[in-house]
Design an enzyme around this catalytic site. Structure first.
Site, PDB file in Angstrom:
ATOM      1  N   TYR A 197     -34.012 -70.548 -72.329  1.00 29.45           N
ATOM      2  CA  TYR A 197     -34.913 -71.424 -71.578  1.00 29.45           C
ATOM      3  C   TYR A 197     -36.359 -71.320 -72.049  1.00 29.45           C
ATOM      4  O   TYR A 197     -37.231 -71.998 -71.509  1.00 29.45           O
ATOM      5  CB  TYR A 197     -34.879 -71.068 -70.086  1.00 29.45           C
ATOM      6  CG  TYR A 197     -33.705 -71.640 -69.346  1.00 29.45           C
ATOM      7  CD1 TYR A 197     -32.456 -71.726 -69.942  1.00 29.45           C
ATOM      8  CD2 TYR A 197     -33.849 -72.090 -68.041  1.00 29.45           C
ATOM      9  CE1 TYR A 197     -31.372 -72.233 -69.246  1.00 29.45           C
ATOM     10  CE2 TYR A 197     -32.770 -72.604 -67.350  1.00 29.45           C
ATOM     11  CZ  TYR A 197     -31.539 -72.663 -67.958  1.00 29.45           C
ATOM     12  OH  TYR A 197     -30.476 -73.172 -67.272  1.00 29.45           O
ATOM     13  N   LYS A 236     -23.834 -61.071 -70.328  1.00 24.31           N
ATOM     14  CA  LYS A 236     -22.722 -61.500 -71.176  1.00 24.31           C
ATOM     15  C   LYS A 236     -22.777 -60.672 -72.470  1.00 24.31           C
ATOM     16  O   LYS A 236     -22.710 -61.202 -73.585  1.00 24.31           O
ATOM     17  CB  LYS A 236     -22.878 -63.017 -71.430  1.00 24.31           C
ATOM     18  CG  LYS A 236     -21.699 -63.690 -72.033  1.00 24.31           C
ATOM     19  CD  LYS A 236     -20.506 -63.817 -71.100  1.00 24.31           C
ATOM     20  CE  LYS A 236     -19.334 -64.350 -71.893  1.00 24.31           C
ATOM     21  NZ  LYS A 236     -18.030 -63.883 -71.442  1.00 24.31           N
ATOM     22  N   ASP A 262     -18.866 -63.850 -66.501  1.00 23.06           N
ATOM     23  CA  ASP A 262     -17.700 -64.661 -66.110  1.00 23.06           C
ATOM     24  C   ASP A 262     -16.866 -63.939 -65.043  1.00 23.06           C
ATOM     25  O   ASP A 262     -16.384 -64.555 -64.091  1.00 23.06           O
ATOM     26  CB  ASP A 262     -16.841 -65.051 -67.326  1.00 23.06           C
ATOM     27  CG  ASP A 262     -16.695 -63.933 -68.319  1.00 23.06           C
ATOM     28  OD1 ASP A 262     -17.501 -63.857 -69.263  1.00 23.06           O
ATOM     29  OD2 ASP A 262     -15.800 -63.093 -68.143  1.00 23.06           O
ATOM     30  N   ASP A 304     -29.467 -69.105 -63.448  1.00 23.55           N
ATOM     31  CA  ASP A 304     -29.481 -70.505 -63.035  1.00 23.55           C
ATOM     32  C   ASP A 304     -28.123 -70.878 -62.438  1.00 23.55           C
ATOM     33  O   ASP A 304     -28.016 -71.391 -61.322  1.00 23.55           O
ATOM     34  CB  ASP A 304     -29.795 -71.372 -64.263  1.00 23.55           C
ATOM     35  CG  ASP A 304     -30.231 -72.775 -63.887  1.00 23.55           C
ATOM     36  OD1 ASP A 304     -30.230 -73.112 -62.693  1.00 23.55           O
ATOM     37  OD2 ASP A 304     -30.566 -73.556 -64.801  1.00 23.55           O
TER      38      ASP A 304
END
Ligand code: NAD
Length: 398
Positions: A147, A214, A263, A287
């Site tokens: 971002y 992640k 996840d 987000d």
């Protein structure tokens, strides 16, 4: 007399009896939800012996109409000088110089924490069976990651040059017809965000901080975010917080710091949400996570948000939904998101009693099934009220 908030030498906010607080009414439904929120905030503040010196500043359509600018310098200066401010939703100018007014404010004031508390209020319609098990506070890093805005368009000379450079210098084979985005994750950016999450957990008696990442795939960005989090705990929080591996999952009185892959986390917030408390995560993960959690408690319309810099005390508190232009001026929509953002503002000022009073009164109002149309249409035996009437019902229950 209203006075500015200042910062003491030790970095804490010095809040006068009547702090000056700039507000942006907001576009679209801002005209409905801001007066409602202000009435609730003023009533709760007064009950605790406080007073807010509200001062209007312009941004968005109203600013553009009156000054020809979407985000006038005076507005940014007011947020900088007075340290805190609250805002309704703003129309994102299409094709203008500023990509998003919200992003601009965040960048100018270096508001590196995006704070999104997520909890269920009894009676709010939810898509899950046990929404009451969700009570999390998400700390999303706000300044880096994909971002950060370092993007190159497919086919542009800069993209081509970068692709060639990466092939020559690193042997990376990237397709010539690729767009490119860069994902910077720094020690500085990660640790200051994680510090904010840990300090919050300690100050508010929360049990755990979970680092969501992640890192199994993106080892030197997401994986490092996790590693730096544990490093920070060992460096600065000995005796107050402890990593899972250092205590076998038994932290005693200390705050437990653990981690989970993003996840798996998105599964577990559905299957065992009560195992999570304070969350610290990178920008993109944050987000998705904030919105997924908000939906789980039925709260998109009442989810509050804040963008904060813990070092300077700067904070911009905002409704997380948009301007819903179809409903503008109808006195119809839910002011809950802006009211609860005001609660975060009061907590930031140290006005914890006034903040808790508002939450309790909002809870009581919804429990009495007095709600705006968005909830009423999903609830049995609800009394549908206008925006202003909803605010009045909350004030009655303070
Ligand atoms: P939106 O959130 O404005 O509206 C989507 C739908 O959500 C509305 O039609 C309405 O049904 C519902 N809704 C939103 N707020 C509600 C409330 N308080 N009570 C009840 N129902 C509510 O999203 P959008 O239509 O995608 O965006 C409209 C404009 O808002 C765009 O210009 C967008 O850029 C801007 N926007 C601003 C912010 C912000 O300032 N933080 C956030 C999102 C979108």
């Amino acid at each position: 007399m209203a006075e500015p908030i200042t910062l003491a030498d030790d970095g804490t906010l010095v809040v006068p009896d009547e702090p000056i607080v700039p507000y942006i009414e907001g576009d679209g439904i801002g005209v409905d939800i801001w007066p409602a929120a202000r009435a609730v905030l003023d009533a709760a503040a007064a009950r605790s012996g406080h007073r807010v010196g509200w001062t209007e500043v312009l941004a968005g359509e109203k600013a553009y109409r009156e000054t020809g600018e979407w985000l006038p310098t005076d507005t940014v200066d007011a947020f900088r000088q007075y340290r805190v401010g609250i805002k309704g939703p703003l129309t994102t100018p299409v094709g203008g110089g500023i990509r998003s007014l919200n992003v601009a404010l965040r960048q100018i004031l270096d508001l590196y924490v995006c704070l999104r508390p997520v909890r269920w209020f009894r009676g709010v319609p939810s898509p899950v069976r046990h929404p009451e098990k969700v009570d999390m506070v998400v700390f999303r890093e706000n300044t880096e990651d994909v971002y950060a805005g370092f993007e190159l368009d497919e086919g542009s000379p800069a993209a081509r040059k970068l692709i060639e450079y990466l092939a020559d210098e690193l042997g990376w084979q990237i397709r010539a017809d690729s767009g490119i985005g860069i994902k910077p994750i720094s020690i500085t950016g990660s640790k200051r965000l994680q510090r904010a999450a840990l300090d919050y957990a300690l100050a508010r008696g929360r049990r755990s901080v979970t680092l969501v990442h992640k890192g199994n795939i993106m080892k030197f960005t997401e994986g490092s975010f996790k590693a730096w989090g544990y490093e920070l705990v060992a460096e600065e929080y000995a005796g107050r917080a402890v990593g899972w591996d250092s205590c076998g999952g038994d932290p005693g009185e200390r705050v437990l710091v653990k981690d989970v892959i993003a996840d798996a986390f998105l599964q577990q917030i559905l299957t065992r949400p009560d195992e999570y408390d304070v969350i610290a995560t990178t920008n993109l993960n944050g987000d998705y996570i904030s919105d997924a959690l908000a939906a789980q408690v039925g709260g998109i319309g009442i989810a509050p948000g804040a963008n904060i810099n813990n070092a300077t005390g700067h904070g911009v508190f905002e409704a997380t939904h948009g301007t819903a232009p179809r409903y503008a001026g109808l006195d119809k929509v839910n002011p809950g998101s802006l009211i609860l953002s005001g609660v975060l503002l009061f907590e930031h000022l140290g006005w914890d009693r006034a903040a808790a009073d508002i939450v309790a009164a909002l809870e009581a109002t919804i429990a009495d099934r007095i709600v705006t149309y968005d909830f009423a249409r999903l609830m049995d035996r609800a009394t549908e009220v206008r925006t202003s009437e909803f605010a009045a019902a909350i004030i009655d229950r303070l």
